[in-house]
Scaffold this active site. Structure first.
Site, PDB file in Angstrom:
ATOM      1  CD  GLN A  46      43.908  45.094  38.242  1.00  0.00           C
ATOM      2  OE1 GLN A  46      42.877  45.237  37.628  1.00  0.00           O
ATOM      3  NE2 GLN A  46      44.644  46.130  38.621  1.00  0.00           N
ATOM      4  CG  HIS A  47      44.060  44.959  43.485  1.00  0.00           C
ATOM      5  ND1 HIS A  47      44.718  46.025  42.932  1.00  0.00           N
ATOM      6  CD2 HIS A  47      42.815  44.939  42.935  1.00  0.00           C
ATOM      7  CE1 HIS A  47      43.890  46.629  42.082  1.00  0.00           C
ATOM      8  NE2 HIS A  47      42.747  45.987  42.064  1.00  0.00           N
ATOM      9  CG  ASP A  77      42.021  40.323  36.324  1.00  0.00           C
ATOM     10  OD1 ASP A  77      42.197  41.524  36.613  1.00  0.00           O
ATOM     11  OD2 ASP A  77      41.287  39.565  36.982  1.00  0.00           O
TER      12      ASP A  77
HETATM   13  O1  LIG Z   1      40.158  43.941  41.844  1.00  0.00           O
HETATM   14  C1  LIG Z   1      39.941  43.876  40.643  1.00  0.00           C
HETATM   15  C2  LIG Z   1      40.194  45.040  39.769  1.00  0.00           C
HETATM   16  O2  LIG Z   1      40.618  46.180  40.447  1.00  0.00           O
HETATM   17  C3  LIG Z   1      39.399  42.611  40.069  1.00  0.00           C
HETATM   18  O3  LIG Z   1      38.963  42.785  38.751  1.00  0.00           O
HETATM   19  C4  LIG Z   1      40.450  41.541  40.175  1.00  0.00           C
HETATM   20  O4  LIG Z   1      41.474  41.830  39.251  1.00  0.00           O
HETATM   21  C5  LIG Z   1      39.865  40.136  40.014  1.00  0.00           C
HETATM   22  O5  LIG Z   1      39.336  39.878  38.787  1.00  0.00           O
HETATM   23  P1  LIG Z   1      38.509  38.584  38.329  1.00  0.00           P
HETATM   24  O6  LIG Z   1      39.147  37.375  38.903  1.00  0.00           O
HETATM   25  O7  LIG Z   1      37.107  38.787  38.757  1.00  0.00           O
HETATM   26  O8  LIG Z   1      38.625  38.594  36.834  1.00  0.00           O
END
Ligand SMILES: O=C(CO)[C@@H](O)[C@H](O)COP(=O)(O)O
Ligand SMILES: Nc1ncnc2c1ncn2[C@@H]1O[C@H](COP(=O)(O)OP(=O)(O)O)[C@@H](O)[C@H]1O
Length: 465
Positions: free
Chosen positions: A71-72, A226
Site C-alpha cells: 500500500q501507499h 495487500d
Molecule cells: O503500509 C502498510 C499497511 O498500511 C503495509 O502493510 C504495506 O502494505 C506493505 O506490506 P508488506 O509488503 O509488508 O506486506
C-alpha cells in the site's frame, strides 16, 4: 477448468498464483525478488512480475488477473506516462515532517479522520506528495498523474495506453489520504494540499468491476492493497483479526462501518468487498527476526529453536524493535533497544527470545488498538513470511493470550487477488466461496508479564544519530 491469476507485489518480492476460478485450488505459482530500499523504481516491480509470471508457467491460459500490492507507495507519472522519480515506499519515513505540517494545516487529527478516516503519518501517499512538493519542486510540477504500486502494475498489464486508463479500488485508494472510505469519493482538495496541484487519479472500480483487458485478452480486476487482498484471500469475517508478519506488521479486521481513530493508531481503510478494514501497521516485523539471525549468525530455523529454548520473558530481557523507526506508535526517528541485559541472560537463546517477544509485543499493542475501537477479537489468523517460524506461532499465542490460527503456508495476498479475479468473471454480490483448508491452531500458556515488562521499557529508546 477456468483459470484466474492473482499477484502480490509486496515490499520484498512479487508472487503470482494461478488458481481454479471455481474452487480456488492452487494450480501453479512463481515468485521473484524486489530490490532492497525504501525508494524503488517501479520498473523493478515490472521486471519481477514478468519473472514471477514466467516462474508460474505463464498466464496464456488465464481468463482474469488481479494485482494486490504494497500500500501507499507514491508512483508519479508525467504527461507521457513516464515515471517521474523512483517510488517512495510505505516504509520510507522522510515525509514525517510533511505529515505534521498537513495535520496542522487541515485543523488537527479530527479534521483528517472526518475527511478520510485516518491521521497522516509518513507512510501515507499524501505526505509523500507534500515531501515532493517541498524538496523536489521540479518533479512535483512534472507530475501529471499519481497512482499506487498495484494501480501501476495493472495499468502496465493493460498496455499503459494513456493516463485515463489508470484504475484502482476502494481498498488501496483508502490508504492515500485523499480518498474517503465513508463517501467513496476522492478529496481532491487534500491531494492539492499535498502536491500543490491537481492531477489525474485512477478511476476507483467497484469490488468486482472489470477493468481493462491485457493485450492477450484476459480481463483485469480492480486489484487492491495487500492487506485487503489478504483478508479476501483468507475469507476473514467479523470476529477475525488478521495479523500479518511480513516486512510490515499488521493487525486488521473486516468491519461493516467506516472506522475513525483520532489517536492515529488505527487507520480506517476500506476493504476489497465493499466493507471496511480498520488496520494498524508497524514498520518492524519479519525484518527484526532477519536482524536477529544476522546478529546471532544463525538461520531462521535455528533462531526459532533458540527462542523456544529460553524461558518466557527471556529472564527480563526486553527488546524494543524500532529498528527502522516506527509508524505505530508514530516514532519515525526512534531506534531499537535491548533492556535488562545481565551476565546470566547474555546468551544467544535469551536474545533470540527477546527479539521474537519484542516484535510480537508491538503487534499485541496493535491488536489492542483494533479492539479498543469496538472491533470484536474472537480469532487471530496469523500470516506473512514469519508465520513459518514455530517460535513466532507459539510466542504470538502466549503474548496475545489467545489461540492463533495459522493457515497452511501460502501466498494469501495473491490468493485474495485471484479470488477477486474469479469474482470479476463470475459476477454476483459476493466473491466465489473458496474454501480455506489445512489451518492449524496453536495454543500456548498466556504470558501477560512479557507485555508488562515491554510496556515499562518501550518508550526508552535513543533517537537516530
Ligand atoms: O503500509 C502498510 C499497511 O498500511 C503495509 O502493510 C504495506 O502494505 C506493505 O506490506 P508488506 O509488503 O509488508 O506486506
Ligand atoms: N521461517 C521463517 N522464520 C522467520 N521469518 C521468515 C521465515 N521465512 C521467511 N521469513 C521472513 O519473512 C519475510 C518475508 O515475508 P513476506 O510476508 O513475504 O514479506 P512482504 O510481503 O512484506 O514482502 C522476510 O523478511 C523473511 O526473512
Amino acid at each position: 477448468m477456468r483459470l484466474v491469476a492473482g499477484v502480490d507485489s509486496s515490499t520484498q518480492s512479487c508472487k503470482v498464483v494461478v488458481c481454479d476460478a471455481e474452487t480456488g485450488a492452487l494450480v501453479r505459482s512463481g515468485s521473484a525478488t524486489h530490490p532492497e530500499g525504501t525508494e524503488v523504481h517501479p520498473d523493478h516491480w515490472w521486471d519481477a512480475l514478468q519473472a514471477a509470471i514466467s516462474a508460474a508457467g505463464g498466464l496464456d491460459d488465464v481468463e482474469a488477473i488481479a494485482v494486490g500490492g504494497q500500500q501507499h507507495g507514491m508512483v508519479c507519472l508525467d504527461e507521457h506516462g513516464e515515471v517521474v522519480r523512483p517510488a517512495l515506499l510505505w516504509n520510507d519515513t522522510r515525509s514525517a515532517q510533511a505529515a505534521l505540517d498537513l495535520i496542522d494545516e487541515l485543523g488537527g487529527p479530527q479534521a483528517w479522520v472526518d475527511a478520510v478516516g485516518l491521521v497522516p503519518v509518513a507512510s501515507f501517499t499524501v505526505t509523500k506528495l507534500r515531501w515532493l512538493r517541498d524538496h523536489e519542486p521540479d518533479n512535483a510540477r512534472r507530475t501529471a498523474a499519481v497512482c499506487l504500486p498495484h494501480d501501476w502494475l495493472t495499468w502496465k498489464l493493460s498496455g499503459a495506453a494513456s493516463l485515463d486508463t489508470l484504475v484502482t479500488d476502494r481498498g488501496d485508494a483508502s490508504g492515500t489520504g485523499y480518498w474517503s472510505p465513508a463517501t467513496g469519493e476522492y478529496r481532491r482538495d487534500l491531494l492539492e494540499l499535498g502536491l500543490g496541484h491537481d492531477v489525474v487519479l485512477p478511476r476507483v472500480l467497484g469490488p468486482s468491476e472489470a477493468g481493462p483487458t491485457t493485450p492477450a485478452g484476459a480481463v483485469l480486476g480492480p486489484g487492491t492493497g495487500d492487506n485487503a487482498g489478504a483478508a479476501l484471500g483468507l475469507g476473514a469475517v467479523a470476529g477475525d483479526v488478521v495479523v500479518s508478519i511480513g516486512t510490515s506488521g499488521v493487525a486488521c479486521a473486516v468491519a461493516d462501518h467506516p472506522v475513525g481513530d483520532v489517536s492515529g493508531a488505527v487507520a480506517g481503510f476500506a476493504d476489497a468487498t465493499g466493507r471496511f478494514l480498520p488496520l494498524v501497521a508497524t514498520l518492524n516485523a519479519a525484518r527484526v527476526l532477519d536482524a536477529a539471525t544476522r546478529m546471532l549468525g544463525v538461520s531462521h530455523a535455528e533462531l526459532s529453536v533458540l527462542a523456544l529454548a529460553a524461558p518466557a520473558g527471556a529472564g527480563g530481557m526486553a527488546l524494543v524493535p524500532y529498528l527502522e523507526g516506527e509508524r505505530t506508535p508514530n516514532r519515525p526517528d526512534a531506534t531499537g533497544a535491548i533492556h535488562g541485559l545481565r551476565l546470566e541472560t547474555a546468551t544467544p537463546a535469551h536474545l533470540a527470545r527477546a527479539a521474537v517477544e519484542g516484535m510480537i509485543c508491538g503487534l499485541a499493542d496493535a491488536v489492542d488498538a483494533v479492539r479498543a475501537l469496538g472491533t470484536p477479537v474472537e480469532r487471530i489468523i496469523l500470516i506473512g513470511g514469519a508465520a513459518r517460524s514455530e517460535a513466532v506461532r507459539e510466542i504470538a499465542s502466549a503474548v496475545l493470550g489467545l489461540p492463533v490460527t495459522v493457515p497452511e503456508p501460502g501466498e494469501y495476498v495473491a490468493r485474495g487477488a485471484a479470488r477477486q479475479a474469479a469474482w470479476v468473471l463470475a459476477g454476483g454480490d459476493e466473491p466465489p466461496a473458496w474454501e480455506l483448508t489445512g489451518a492449524v491452531e496453536t495454543r500456548a500458556d498466556p504470558t501477560p508479564e512479557v507485555r508488562e515488562r515491554y510496556a515499562s521499557v518501550r518508550d526508552m529508546t535513543a533517537p537516530r544519530p
